[in-house]
Write an enzyme that holds these catalytic residues in place. Structure first.
Site, PDB file in Angstrom:
ATOM      1  N   HIS A   1      -0.872  -4.334  -3.756  1.00 26.30           N
ATOM      2  CA  HIS A   1      -0.855  -4.898  -2.408  1.00 26.30           C
ATOM      3  C   HIS A   1      -2.203  -4.724  -1.721  1.00 26.30           C
ATOM      4  CE1 HIS A   1       3.479  -5.452  -2.667  1.00 26.30           C
ATOM      5  NE2 HIS A   1       3.404  -6.149  -1.547  1.00 26.30           N
ATOM      6  N   LYS A   2      -2.804  -3.564  -1.929  1.00 24.15           N
ATOM      7  CA  LYS A   2      -4.102  -3.292  -1.316  1.00 24.15           C
ATOM      8  C   LYS A   2      -5.126  -4.315  -1.823  1.00 24.15           C
ATOM      9  CE  LYS A   2      -7.177   0.608  -0.351  1.00 24.15           C
ATOM     10  NZ  LYS A   2      -8.338   0.710  -1.248  1.00 24.15           N
TER      11      LYS A   2
END
Lengths: 281, 186
Positions: B37-38
């Site tokens: 996600h990052k």
């Protein structure tokens, strides 16, 4: 003096890692089985049935109960008559973790530089090692894989002595309330009371090793555990947090005297995948 | 009664889903958790294309155990979704239609579900061996270096979930808890 090769500690830990991650304890299975009768929520009962099926399947297929096979928390109780040979003990413990997690197809969940790069150490080391020197010439090795979900919902407070028993209970119940669905209920609540900042956290963790359904030998603490359990189960969180009457499997309290100025309380939450295995060398 | 749905998700399908619905999903899920996600968010912030097309898709928050030889995947249950709250609205704005995890979502995510006609579902936390049985194929499609956190494309057959947050603002965790909450002396 008894000589013990540290390689045996490595072997034991490697075997315990797979055993713990794939085989749910009899005490937890017994609890889930009985909880199906008691849970008032239908969705909650379905979750409990799924967890039992999962335990059966994991055992039969030698598959991890949960994909989060945790950091490896290791408790060593070393008899003071034991002389370790063949290397240093801490390296041997980590060697066991590395071998168990790699050969056992367990997930490696340790990252270095936690506030920066968060790079996986690729062998699930370092072990979170707690060593105690005890009388005797045996070594008791306990491995408790600890997942992140429930660990993240754990809490520690340096309460004021004036807050007393009620203040402690309120903090513990509030911690369980905030954990809600995140901690994968039904949960076990490990509580440490007293000691110092670092010691109270250890007590809460160590408390989680007790057998579900067991009674505290100290009647005062047994009563406290019952009261906390009753209050937690009034929260309505239920299995998987979908609502229900069974939020908590059990509450275990360990206690030490505290400083005249302090009343430390730690709450270590254990998810339904309550895993720990032990061997004596 | 469990309802079988197939991916990708459409507006019409999402409109018919309500908190508390028990679903069996057949089709494709993409796995992603913290590290993936990052990286996705960083690409969005830089205006660069993502390694997967999110339109109509479902992301499953999971980092599976390694597959044993001959197995499709290891154990694969949900991780805590709240850690993805910081990223999910940006992905929903790009057309993501569903997420599977466990644990509650924050206000920003719930609002984004309403705005984007999307849904948040939970699989049973701790039932990872059981859930893996419903995964029929798995391949890494991005960020292989992230190991368990890589993005995988999963084929699933009747993967069991329950709707937690629908596009109408309902929240099964809050409702379920309220239903069974008791005061001291009742």
């Amino acid at each position: 003096m008894r000589e013990l090769d540290v390689g045996r500690v490595s072997d034991a830990i490697a075997a315990l890692a797979v055993d713990a991650c794939c085989n749910l304890g009899e005490d937890v299975i017994r609890f889930l089985d009985q909880a199906i009768e008691r849970e008032k929520s239908e969705t909650g009962r379905d979750v409990l049935v799924q967890l039992l099926e999962n335990a059966r399947l994991a055992h039969d297929k030698r598959a991890p109960l949960c994909q989060d096979t945790g950091l490896a928390v290791v408790f060593l109780e070393v008899g003071q008559e034991v002389h370790f040979t063949g290397g240093d003990l801490e390296t041997a413990v980590n060697e066991g973790v590395q071998r168990g997690y790699t050969n056992g197809y367990l997930r490696k969940s340790a990252v270095a530089d936690p506030i920066g790069a968060r790079k996986n150490t690729d062998d699930n080391t370092p072990a979170m090692l707690h060593t105690r020197i005890v009388p005797g010439d045996k070594v008791r090795v306990t491995l408790a894989p600890k997942g992140g979900g429930a660990e993240n919902m754990s809490a520690l407070a340096m309460l004021k002595p004036s807050q007393g028993r009620q203040g402690a209970i309120d903090f513990i119940v509030d911690t369980v309330s905030k954990a809600g669905s995140n901690a994968c209920p039904p949960i076990i609540v490990g509580v440490g009371i007293g000691g110092t900042f670092e010691k109270v956290a250890y007590l809460a963790k160590h408390a989680l090793l007790r057998e579900v359904g067991s009674t505290n030998p100290d009647p005062r603490l047994a009563e406290l555990e019952d009261e906390i359990e009753r209050r937690c189960n009034l929260l309505g969180i239920g299995p998987a947090g979908l609502g229900g009457t069974i939020t908590v499997m059990d509450v275990f309290v360990e206690e030490l005297p505290a400083h005249i100025a302090s009343m430390p309380v730690a709450v270590n939450i254990q998810c339904n995948s309550a895993r720990h295995k032990r061997v004596i060398l | 009664m469990d309802r079988v749905i197939t991916t990708p998700l459409t507006d019409e399908l999402v409109e018919s889903l309500h908190a508390g619905d028990r679903l069996l999903i057949t089709g494709t899920l993409y796995t992603a958790r913290d590290a993936a996600h990052k990286q996705l968010a960083e690409l969005i912030d830089k205006g660069e294309p993502l390694p997967i097309d999110l339109k109509g898709q479902i992301i499953y928050f999971v980092g599976p155990t390694p597959a044993r030889p001959g197995e499709v995947i290891g154990s694969a249950g949900p991780t805590t979704s709240g850690r993805m709250d910081a990223y999910s609205p940006r992905l929903l704005d790009l057309g993501l239609k569903g997420m599977i995890g466990k644990g509650s979502r924050n206000e920003a995510v719930r609002e984004s579900l309403k705005r984007n006609k999307a849904v948040y579902m939970a699989a049973t936390g701790g039932a990872a061996a059981l859930l893996a049985q419903r995964i029929t194929a798995a391949k890494v499609v991005a960020y292989e270096d992230l190991g368990p956190e890589a993005i995988r494309e999963l084929r699933v057959k009747e993967f069991p979930v329950v709707v937690i947050n629908d596009m109408y603002g309902a929240d099964l965790y809050a409702e379920g808890r309220k239903k069974f909450e008791r005061k001291e002396d009742s």
